[in-house]
Design a protein around this motif. Structure first.
Motif, PDB file in Angstrom:
ATOM      1  N   LEU A   1     -23.341  71.612 138.257  1.00 18.38           N
ATOM      2  CA  LEU A   1     -24.694  71.267 137.831  1.00 18.38           C
ATOM      3  C   LEU A   1     -24.834  69.781 137.517  1.00 18.38           C
ATOM      4  O   LEU A   1     -23.981  69.186 136.859  1.00 18.38           O
ATOM      5  N   GLU A   2     -25.922  69.199 138.002  1.00 18.55           N
ATOM      6  CA  GLU A   2     -26.309  67.831 137.672  1.00 18.55           C
ATOM      7  C   GLU A   2     -27.722  67.854 137.099  1.00 18.55           C
ATOM      8  O   GLU A   2     -28.461  68.828 137.264  1.00 18.55           O
ATOM      9  N   ASP A   3     -28.118  66.763 136.464  1.00 13.58           N
ATOM     10  CA  ASP A   3     -29.397  66.776 135.750  1.00 13.58           C
ATOM     11  C   ASP A   3     -30.608  66.921 136.668  1.00 13.58           C
ATOM     12  O   ASP A   3     -31.670  67.356 136.230  1.00 13.58           O
ATOM     13  N   PHE A   4     -30.474  66.591 137.958  1.00 14.99           N
ATOM     14  CA  PHE A   4     -31.612  66.673 138.877  1.00 14.99           C
ATOM     15  C   PHE A   4     -31.606  67.955 139.715  1.00 14.99           C
ATOM     16  O   PHE A   4     -32.437  68.125 140.606  1.00 14.99           O
TER      17      PHE A   4
ATOM     18  N   ILE B   1     -32.399  65.696 129.149  1.00 12.53           N
ATOM     19  CA  ILE B   1     -31.038  65.383 128.694  1.00 12.53           C
ATOM     20  C   ILE B   1     -30.245  64.944 129.924  1.00 12.53           C
ATOM     21  O   ILE B   1     -29.566  65.751 130.568  1.00 12.53           O
ATOM     22  N   PRO B   2     -30.331  63.662 130.293  1.00 10.01           N
ATOM     23  CA  PRO B   2     -29.682  63.207 131.529  1.00 10.01           C
ATOM     24  C   PRO B   2     -28.163  63.317 131.458  1.00 10.01           C
ATOM     25  O   PRO B   2     -27.561  63.256 130.386  1.00 10.01           O
ATOM     26  N   SER B   3     -27.566  63.456 132.631  1.00 13.61           N
ATOM     27  CA  SER B   3     -26.108  63.465 132.729  1.00 13.61           C
ATOM     28  C   SER B   3     -25.574  62.055 132.512  1.00 13.61           C
ATOM     29  O   SER B   3     -26.226  61.071 132.860  1.00 13.61           O
ATOM     30  N   PHE B   4     -24.375  61.959 131.950  1.00 16.07           N
ATOM     31  CA  PHE B   4     -23.778  60.644 131.741  1.00 16.07           C
ATOM     32  C   PHE B   4     -22.580  60.413 132.652  1.00 16.07           C
ATOM     33  O   PHE B   4     -21.833  59.460 132.477  1.00 16.07           O
ATOM     34  N   TYR B   5     -22.381  61.303 133.641  1.00 22.32           N
ATOM     35  CA  TYR B   5     -21.342  61.102 134.642  1.00 22.32           C
ATOM     36  C   TYR B   5     -21.980  60.925 136.008  1.00 22.32           C
ATOM     37  O   TYR B   5     -23.026  61.497 136.301  1.00 22.32           O
ATOM     38  N   SER B   6     -21.323  60.153 136.847  1.00 18.73           N
ATOM     39  CA  SER B   6     -21.860  59.852 138.160  1.00 18.73           C
ATOM     40  C   SER B   6     -21.831  61.071 139.062  1.00 18.73           C
ATOM     41  O   SER B   6     -20.880  61.852 139.043  1.00 18.73           O
TER      42      SER B   6
END
Length: 543
Positions: free
Chosen positions: A69-72, A443-448
């Motif tokens: 899962l990613e934020d988008f 709540i954005p992800s902080f990993y690429s």
């Protein structure tokens, strides 16, 4: 009392494998299916909200059996009829995904229901432990039975519902992990290069084509070397498949079938350019990528297109032939596995493509390999729910279960690609908006999303204030991509891609107007937080 929602008139494929119900009536109340049957056999109350779906096919909401899962991702999943994502975290253990899970449950975040695993637990490889390899960055390293038990217990405390173990964990510790996870009610999914050993140890699912492929090689040192070389970038996964030994497939399959261990092929992420449906895949990918309201990060287009460019443009004819051998060997394993009564489950396994859509592409490729469309639909619904011990509430359209539906135009039993032609989604008994809206996760992800080198080397290291424009070479291990941007004191510089190890950036005079120490980092276009470590550019005084 809650007002009932009735979905009627469509063709129902309920996920159980039973024949479709034509002109079906599905009654939903309080978020669950209350009654399911043929029109005329199921009473519909006068005050119910009725939605007619004549001409459409109704299926259970799909379940991604192997997501990252990613934020988008949220709107992608809903747009494509996937109402649940079993997410295997890659870089951190719990907090971000837990916040996503709780936010989705509360209706604060647009996206699928989340079943979380946290990072895998595993052991060290003897080779390729440099930064960027799975063993170095993606696992909780454990070396004793007590450490394994504590790690599993900690996951339960964090709210994880699934345990994942990696291929570097010894079989005695895999058994300890399975015993403890099962004691706590958690199923176990595994990377493996010894499927028979993992199955005997008690895992519930084997992940990826390469796990079963490596396990078909009887000479263990050769098996391990191929696995480590693939992780270390010595050989591509697309090429490694040529070394699988078909004559040993039945032994590997038997070990899983005997113990009812499910398997997730995830071949689409690597091999979809070789599918007869590759043009259909590209067309659908481009529809989404070119939709301005989808507003996906630049990295998504880059990694999606890279799969095709790699095989069809950059590979030599000999490499392409080798990849095709691996593709046929993958298809052969899928065919034999299902024919033997194996439990097939599917997942998208991004980022080597587009989350959610990869799931539908995988189903298409399963059918091309010889799986029936009905079995493919089960691989995306009930089989996932059963594997993860969630089938009491999910995976099929039956009275008492949570009311998740994917309603599509077309007949997936005639053309499985129609599973992605989603027109309507019901989740928890409510209609869900499946359109794109340039949605931003709160709540954005902080990993690429993709690899981002941490440590950078720059040349030159020294410039004079107001000089230029100057071309700056930026090098870093871990993988450069065309969507990386060089940042100077937080502002982007014009950046061009040179190779996987190097970028070039232009430093205009106005970017260094006065002497000082300037901070240089890398970021991914469209991602707010992920950033490399700092390099420093010294700017001296003009004489």
């Amino acid at each position: 009392a809650d007002r009932k929602l009735v979905i009627q008139g469509g063709r129902l494929i309920d996920g159980t494998g039973r024949p479709p119900i034509e002109n079906a009536v599905i009654v939903i109340r309080s978020g669950r299916f209350e009654a399911v049957g043929k029109r005329g056999e199921v009473p519909v109350s006068a005050d119910a909200e009725v939605i007619d779906v004549a001409g459409k096919t109704v299926m259970p909401g799909f379940i991604d059996g192997h997501g990252h899962l990613e934020d988008f991702h949220g709107e992608l999943y809903l747009h494509l009829g996937i109402t649940t994502c079993a997410t295997i975290e890659l870089y951190q253990d719990g907090p971000w995904t837990r916040a996503q899970k709780e936010g989705t449950d509360l209706g604060k975040i647009r996206g699928p229901r989340i079943w979380m695993s946290g990072r895998a637990i595993g052991g060290f490889s003897t080779g390729h432990d440099a930064f960027g390899s799975r063993t170095a960055r993606d696992n909780i390293i454990v070396t004793t039975a007590e450490e394994v038990r504590r790690a599993v217990q900690r996951k339960k405390e964090l709210g994880c519902e699934i345990l994942k173990v990696n291929e570097f964990l010894s079989m005695d510790l895999v058994k300890v992990a399975c015993d403890e996870a099962h004691r706590l009610g958690m199923p176990v999914a595994a990377h493996s290069w010894d499927v028979a050993g993992s199955s005997k140890a008690g895992v519930d699912a084997i992940e990826h084509i390469w796990s079963v492929g490596y396990s078909s090689i009887p000479y263990v040192p050769a098996r391990r070397k191929l696995a480590e070389d693939r992780l270390g970038g010595v050989i591509d996964q697309e090429l490694a498949g040529a070394y699988y030994q078909v004559e040993n497939y039945d032994q590997v399959i038997g070990a899983m079938v005997d113990r009812r261990v499910a398997w997730t092929p995830t071949v689409a992420k690597w091999l979809r350019p070789l599918s007869p449906s590759a043009e259909r895949f590209r067309e659908r990918e481009n529809q989404i990528l070119n939709n301005p309201d989808a507003d996906l990060p630049a990295a998504v287009r880059a990694v999606t297109e890279n799969a095709y460019e790699k095989l069809l443009k950059r590979y030599t004819p000999a490499q392409l032939d080798q990849a095709k051998v691996g593709y046929e060997k993958a298809n052969e394993f899928i065919r034999r596995f299902v024919r033997a009564g194996g439990i097939l489950k599917e997942g998208s396994d991004p980022p080597r493509g587009m989350a959610a859509l990869l799931m539908h592409q995988a189903l298409m490729m399963d059918v091309e390999a010889g799986v029936s469309p009905m079995a493919a639909i089960q691989a995306a619904t009930l089989n996932v729910a059963k594997t993860f011990k969630k089938d009491k509430d999910y995976g099929s359209v039956e009275p008492g279960k949570i009311a998740d539906l994917s309603i599509v135009e077309g007949d997936p039993l005639q053309d499985i690609w129609m599973t992605q032609n989603v027109k309507m989604v019901v989740m928890d008994g409510k209609l869900v908006d499946i359109g794109f809206s340039k949605y931003k996760n709160p709540i954005p992800s902080f990993y690429s999303y993709q690899s981002l080198p941490l440590d950078l080397e720059i040349s030159p290291l020294f410039l004079i204030e107001g000089s230029g424009p100057t071309t700056l070479r930026v090098r870093g291990q871990g993988g450069m991509w065309p969507f990386h941007r060089v940042m100077l004191n937080g502002k982007p510089l014009p950046t061009s891609f040179v190779s996987k190890d190097e970028l070039k950036a232009t430093v205009p005079p106005e970017a260094i107007p006065k002497a000082g120490t300037y901070v240089l980092t890398l970021k991914c276009e469209g991602e707010d937080f992920p950033e490399s470590h700092r390099a420093h550019l010294i700017v001296g005084f003009k004489a």
